[in-house]
Motif scaffolding. Structure first.
Motif, mmCIF file in Angstrom:
data_model
loop_
_atom_site.group_PDB
_atom_site.id
_atom_site.type_symbol
_atom_site.label_atom_id
_atom_site.label_comp_id
_atom_site.label_asym_id
_atom_site.label_seq_id
_atom_site.Cartn_x
_atom_site.Cartn_y
_atom_site.Cartn_z
ATOM 1 N N ASN A 64 0.622 -1.322 -0.040
ATOM 2 C CA ASN A 64 0.001 -0.139 0.100
ATOM 3 C C ASN A 64 0.921 1.364 0.319
ATOM 4 O O ASN A 64 0.598 2.264 0.712
ATOM 5 C CB ASN A 64 -1.144 0.162 1.033
ATOM 6 N N GLN A 70 -4.187 3.535 -7.375
ATOM 7 C CA GLN A 70 -5.068 3.396 -7.197
ATOM 8 C C GLN A 70 -5.174 1.871 -7.827
ATOM 9 O O GLN A 70 -5.434 0.251 -7.189
ATOM 10 C CB GLN A 70 -6.294 3.914 -6.170
ATOM 11 N N ALA A 71 -5.287 2.390 -8.693
ATOM 12 C CA ALA A 71 -5.438 1.688 -10.093
ATOM 13 C C ALA A 71 -4.590 0.396 -9.820
ATOM 14 O O ALA A 71 -5.303 -0.883 -10.544
ATOM 15 C CB ALA A 71 -5.584 2.265 -11.098
ATOM 16 N N LYS A 73 -3.038 -0.612 -8.012
ATOM 17 C CA LYS A 73 -2.822 -1.523 -6.851
ATOM 18 C C LYS A 73 -3.925 -2.369 -7.080
ATOM 19 O O LYS A 73 -4.094 -3.724 -6.445
ATOM 20 C CB LYS A 73 -2.965 -0.501 -5.567
ATOM 21 N N ASP A 74 -5.462 -1.894 -7.090
ATOM 22 C CA ASP A 74 -6.199 -3.272 -7.728
ATOM 23 C C ASP A 74 -5.372 -4.582 -8.367
ATOM 24 O O ASP A 74 -6.212 -5.204 -8.491
ATOM 25 C CB ASP A 74 -7.202 -1.990 -7.912
ATOM 26 N N LYS A 75 -5.367 -3.690 -9.875
ATOM 27 C CA LYS A 75 -4.448 -4.679 -10.488
ATOM 28 C C LYS A 75 -3.605 -6.175 -9.947
ATOM 29 O O LYS A 75 -3.988 -6.934 -9.848
ATOM 30 C CB LYS A 75 -4.176 -3.896 -12.099
ATOM 31 N N LYS A 77 -3.014 -6.898 -6.944
ATOM 32 C CA LYS A 77 -3.613 -7.471 -5.580
ATOM 33 C C LYS A 77 -4.992 -8.895 -6.193
ATOM 34 O O LYS A 77 -5.064 -9.778 -5.541
ATOM 35 C CB LYS A 77 -4.289 -6.352 -4.881
ATOM 36 N N ALA A 78 -5.513 -7.825 -7.328
ATOM 37 C CA ALA A 78 -6.272 -9.338 -7.929
ATOM 38 C C ALA A 78 -5.319 -10.251 -8.600
ATOM 39 O O ALA A 78 -6.030 -11.254 -8.749
ATOM 40 C CB ALA A 78 -7.221 -7.983 -8.726
#
Length: 377
Positions: A64, A70-71, A73-75, A77-78
């Motif tokens: 984090n 954020q985009a 990070k989301d990609k 983490k997914a």
């Protein structure tokens, strides 16, 4: 005959070739399985390769880091979730020299005060990302030493402690002090050690409980004390004595009994007190467990509580409200004490101020008046 031998020879060659093929295939399968097994642990490099980005970007995103959008990070983490990525906590701890683990040492986990205190610690620790290891000394000095050494060996980041009844030496805590590992003591503290402390005003508690019994008309008040080597019990006893002196009542040493405040200790103490030439008409107990055992014994021999004998306990155990008669007691804010202890410890862990400014925080208490002492409205 010769034709038969030739046929057998050909058959044996075919079998040999089949065996060799099976052996080769089996070896290949084992090798592939071994390679797959070795590859079962997904790393940040695998995630980076899939997304065509650097491993350092993956690491920052998973932690984090605000430098990563954020985009992204989301990609990341997914994909990490899809591939079954698991961070290597041990390796990370070794790099950071931090385990995000707090040790708690209490005398007895089954006492309401200590279990509620632990709950308060866990509330704060969980929110701050810390795990908690809980141990009980059973009020034994040797066990306390072993626990402290074990927590030190397991590299806890800090420790919260309430001393055992037997503890009069504190060398085992020097392990933490020498390595600059924070300590917080609560309730039963070591005045000799430089550390943060969470306490209540035990002198005021002893005074308040005794004064209440005096106000209810009791004249000859005994005290069931824990070991005065612990500052906690010593201060309660001094508060008891001070209340008697303030009201011009004699302080009689034969009315003060020292023990471990167990249920059996309470029963033995009341038998000893009632055997005196002039027995007491009330007692201030160092905990609710001993107070309960005294009530049970007095009822068994026909002495009425509070009409004939008044009792005040300490700690506000859950049973103190539901027994008959209900037990007057001193309430400590256990949950809040646990929260404050965790806050102090985590601050010390994350800031490592040098030189440290140690705090002793005194929390408020409340005298809860119930049936066991209420002789006057």
């Amino acid at each position: 005959m010769r034709n038969a031998i030739d046929c057998i020879s050909v058959l044996l060659k075919i079998i040999w070739h089949i065996c060799m093929l099976v052996k080769t295939e089996l070896a290949s399968t084992i090798q592939q399985t071994y390679k797959m097994d070795k590859k079962t642990s997904v790393t940040i490099h695998d995630i980076a390769r899939e997304l065509n980005i650097s491993a350092s970007t993956v690491s920052r995103a998973l932690n984090n880091n605000p430098r990563i959008s954020q985009a992204t990070k989301d990609k990341i983490k997914a994909l990490a979730l899809k591939l079954g990525y698991q961070p290597n906590i041990i390796a990370s701890n070794l790099r950071n020299q931090k385990t995000n683990t707090i040790g708690i040492v209490v005398p007895l986990i089954n006492r309401h005060f200590f279990s509620t205190f632990i709950s308060g610690v866990e509330d704060v620790a969980f929110e701050a990302g810390y795990n908690v290891i809980i141990s009980q000394s059973n009020d034994l000095f040797e066990k306390e030493k072993q626990i402290v050494h074990s927590l030190f060996s397991n590299r806890v980041d800090g420790m919260i402690v309430s001393l055992s009844m037997q503890t009069q030496q504190f060398d085992h805590f020097q392990l933490f002090s020498k390595k600059n590992i924070p300590l917080v003591f609560f309730d039963r503290v070591a005045p000799q050690l430089d550390a943060d402390k969470i306490i209540v005003d035990d002198f005021a508690c002893g005074f308040k409980a005794t004064q209440h019994l005096i106000d209810q008309g009791f004249k000859r008040i005994a005290h069931l004390a824990g070991p005065t080597a612990l500052n906690t019990y010593k201060a309660r006893m001094e508060g008891y004595r001070s209340a008697l002196e303030k009201n011009n009542l004699p302080v009689n040493d034969e009315l003060i009994i020292f023990n471990r405040l167990t249920r059996m200790d309470g029963q033995q103490a009341i038998k000893q007190l009632l055997a005196l030439d002039t027995p007491p008409d009330a007692v201030f107990c160092g905990n609710d467990t001993s107070a309960l055992s005294i009530i049970v014994y007095l009822k068994s021999i026909g002495i009425r509580v509070p009409e004939d004998f008044g009792i005040v306990g300490f700690s506000n155990e859950p049973f103190s409200e539901v027994v008959t008669p209900s037990i007057s007691t001193i309430k400590q804010p256990a949950q809040e004490m646990g929260q404050k202890a965790a806050e102090l410890l985590i601050f010390e862990i994350e800031h490592k101020e040098n030189p440290r400014k140690y705090q002793t925080i005194t929390m408020p208490t409340e005298l809860i008046v119930r049936e066991s002492s209420l002789r006057k409205s």
